[in-house]
Design a protein around this motif. Sequence first.
Motif, PDB file in Angstrom:
ATOM      1  N   PRO A 263       4.616 -16.196   9.552  1.00  0.00           N
ATOM      2  CA  PRO A 263       4.209 -17.295   8.673  1.00  0.00           C
ATOM      3  C   PRO A 263       3.988 -16.751   7.258  1.00  0.00           C
ATOM      4  N   ALA A 264       3.975 -17.635   6.288  1.00  0.00           N
ATOM      5  CA  ALA A 264       3.869 -17.236   4.882  1.00  0.00           C
ATOM      6  C   ALA A 264       2.637 -16.378   4.607  1.00  0.00           C
ATOM      7  N   GLU A 265       1.497 -16.748   5.188  1.00  0.00           N
ATOM      8  CA  GLU A 265       0.256 -16.012   4.930  1.00  0.00           C
ATOM      9  C   GLU A 265       0.368 -14.576   5.442  1.00  0.00           C
ATOM     10  N   ALA A 266       0.965 -14.398   6.613  1.00  0.00           N
ATOM     11  CA  ALA A 266       1.115 -13.058   7.185  1.00  0.00           C
ATOM     12  C   ALA A 266       2.081 -12.216   6.342  1.00  0.00           C
ATOM     13  N   LEU A 267       3.143 -12.836   5.840  1.00  0.00           N
ATOM     14  CA  LEU A 267       4.081 -12.117   4.991  1.00  0.00           C
ATOM     15  C   LEU A 267       3.403 -11.699   3.690  1.00  0.00           C
ATOM     16  N   ASP A 268       2.634 -12.595   3.089  1.00  0.00           N
ATOM     17  CA  ASP A 268       1.911 -12.262   1.856  1.00  0.00           C
ATOM     18  C   ASP A 268       0.950 -11.098   2.088  1.00  0.00           C
ATOM     19  N   ASP A 269       0.263 -11.101   3.227  1.00  0.00           N
ATOM     20  CA  ASP A 269      -0.663 -10.026   3.564  1.00  0.00           C
ATOM     21  C   ASP A 269       0.092  -8.709   3.743  1.00  0.00           C
ATOM     22  N   LEU A 270       1.219  -8.763   4.394  1.00  0.00           N
ATOM     23  CA  LEU A 270       2.038  -7.574   4.620  1.00  0.00           C
ATOM     24  C   LEU A 270       2.559  -7.005   3.299  1.00  0.00           C
ATOM     25  N   ILE A 271       2.951  -7.869   2.402  1.00  0.00           N
ATOM     26  CA  ILE A 271       3.406  -7.428   1.076  1.00  0.00           C
ATOM     27  C   ILE A 271       2.278  -6.706   0.354  1.00  0.00           C
ATOM     28  N   ALA A 272       1.074  -7.278   0.392  1.00  0.00           N
ATOM     29  CA  ALA A 272      -0.082  -6.653  -0.260  1.00  0.00           C
ATOM     30  C   ALA A 272      -0.385  -5.281   0.358  1.00  0.00           C
ATOM     31  N   GLN A 273      -0.316  -5.191   1.684  1.00  0.00           N
ATOM     32  CA  GLN A 273      -0.567  -3.912   2.351  1.00  0.00           C
ATOM     33  C   GLN A 273       0.484  -2.875   1.961  1.00  0.00           C
ATOM     34  N   ALA A 274       1.741  -3.288   1.895  1.00  0.00           N
ATOM     35  CA  ALA A 274       2.818  -2.360   1.534  1.00  0.00           C
ATOM     36  C   ALA A 274       2.658  -1.870   0.099  1.00  0.00           C
ATOM     37  N   LYS A 275       2.268  -2.767  -0.791  1.00  0.00           N
ATOM     38  CA  LYS A 275       2.050  -2.362  -2.187  1.00  0.00           C
ATOM     39  C   LYS A 275       0.912  -1.355  -2.286  1.00  0.00           C
ATOM     40  N   ALA A 276      -0.141  -1.540  -1.502  1.00  0.00           N
ATOM     41  CA  ALA A 276      -1.322  -0.681  -1.569  1.00  0.00           C
ATOM     42  C   ALA A 276      -1.128   0.661  -0.862  1.00  0.00           C
ATOM     43  N   LEU A 277      -0.165   0.755   0.029  1.00  0.00           N
ATOM     44  CA  LEU A 277       0.046   1.961   0.815  1.00  0.00           C
ATOM     45  C   LEU A 277       0.482   3.126  -0.063  1.00  0.00           C
ATOM     46  N   ASP A 278      -0.211   4.240   0.063  1.00  0.00           N
ATOM     47  CA  ASP A 278       0.130   5.458  -0.674  1.00  0.00           C
ATOM     48  C   ASP A 278       0.931   6.357   0.266  1.00  0.00           C
ATOM     49  N   VAL A 279       2.253   6.233   0.224  1.00  0.00           N
ATOM     50  CA  VAL A 279       3.098   7.008   1.145  1.00  0.00           C
ATOM     51  C   VAL A 279       3.077   8.500   0.815  1.00  0.00           C
ATOM     52  N   ASP A 280       2.849   8.841  -0.432  1.00  0.00           N
ATOM     53  CA  ASP A 280       2.786  10.256  -0.802  1.00  0.00           C
ATOM     54  C   ASP A 280       1.584  10.926  -0.145  1.00  0.00           C
ATOM     55  N   ALA A 281       0.434  10.268  -0.179  1.00  0.00           N
ATOM     56  CA  ALA A 281      -0.765  10.812   0.471  1.00  0.00           C
ATOM     57  C   ALA A 281      -0.591  10.870   1.985  1.00  0.00           C
ATOM     58  N   ALA A 282       0.026   9.851   2.555  1.00  0.00           N
ATOM     59  CA  ALA A 282       0.254   9.818   4.010  1.00  0.00           C
ATOM     60  C   ALA A 282       1.180  10.959   4.419  1.00  0.00           C
ATOM     61  N   ALA A 283       2.209  11.234   3.622  1.00  0.00           N
ATOM     62  CA  ALA A 283       3.163  12.299   3.933  1.00  0.00           C
ATOM     63  C   ALA A 283       2.496  13.672   3.855  1.00  0.00           C
ATOM     64  N   GLN A 284       1.550  13.835   2.944  1.00  0.00           N
ATOM     65  CA  GLN A 284       0.860  15.112   2.805  1.00  0.00           C
ATOM     66  C   GLN A 284      -0.067  15.391   3.977  1.00  0.00           C
ATOM     67  N   GLN A 285      -0.555  14.347   4.624  1.00  0.00           N
ATOM     68  CA  GLN A 285      -1.477  14.508   5.751  1.00  0.00           C
ATOM     69  C   GLN A 285      -0.750  14.915   7.013  1.00  0.00           C
ATOM     70  N   GLN A 286       0.557  14.769   7.056  1.00  0.00           N
ATOM     71  CA  GLN A 286       1.302  15.100   8.276  1.00  0.00           C
ATOM     72  C   GLN A 286       1.641  16.549   8.365  1.00  0.00           C
TER      73      GLN A 286
END
Length: 117
Positions: free
Chosen positions: A94-117
């Motif tokens: 649904p639209a609300e879930a997609l909007d939430d997912l977009i916000a989460q993806a924008k906020a995700l710091d993939v560089d920091a996540a990659a360094q933790q692995q």
Amino acid sequence: MATTAVSSAEFEQLINHNDLVFIDFWATWCGPCRAFGPIYEAASNKPENADVVFAKVDIDQNQDLASAAGVQAVPTLMIVKKQHVVFQQAGALPAEALDDLIAQAKALDVDAAAQQQ
């Protein structure tokens, strides 16, 4: 920015030259895909999402790409951030879930996540 139809030939360039890409794997014969399409299109046209690329891949015309991406059901939504697949899930949202997912993806710091692995 509206959605962009992407073929197998264009896919790699798309994810390598954009920081955040949402990809909707869909099919013309798929009812849930047709229901999700307008929701996805509406999200792509929101001004706050101008920094996100919204791509669509027709699995019937790009079977090799769908197979390589591990798509087993449609619609499947994949999110690629800085060349990393950070989300992949089958099913219409649904639209609300997609909007939430977009916000989460924008906020995700993939560089920091990659360094933790």
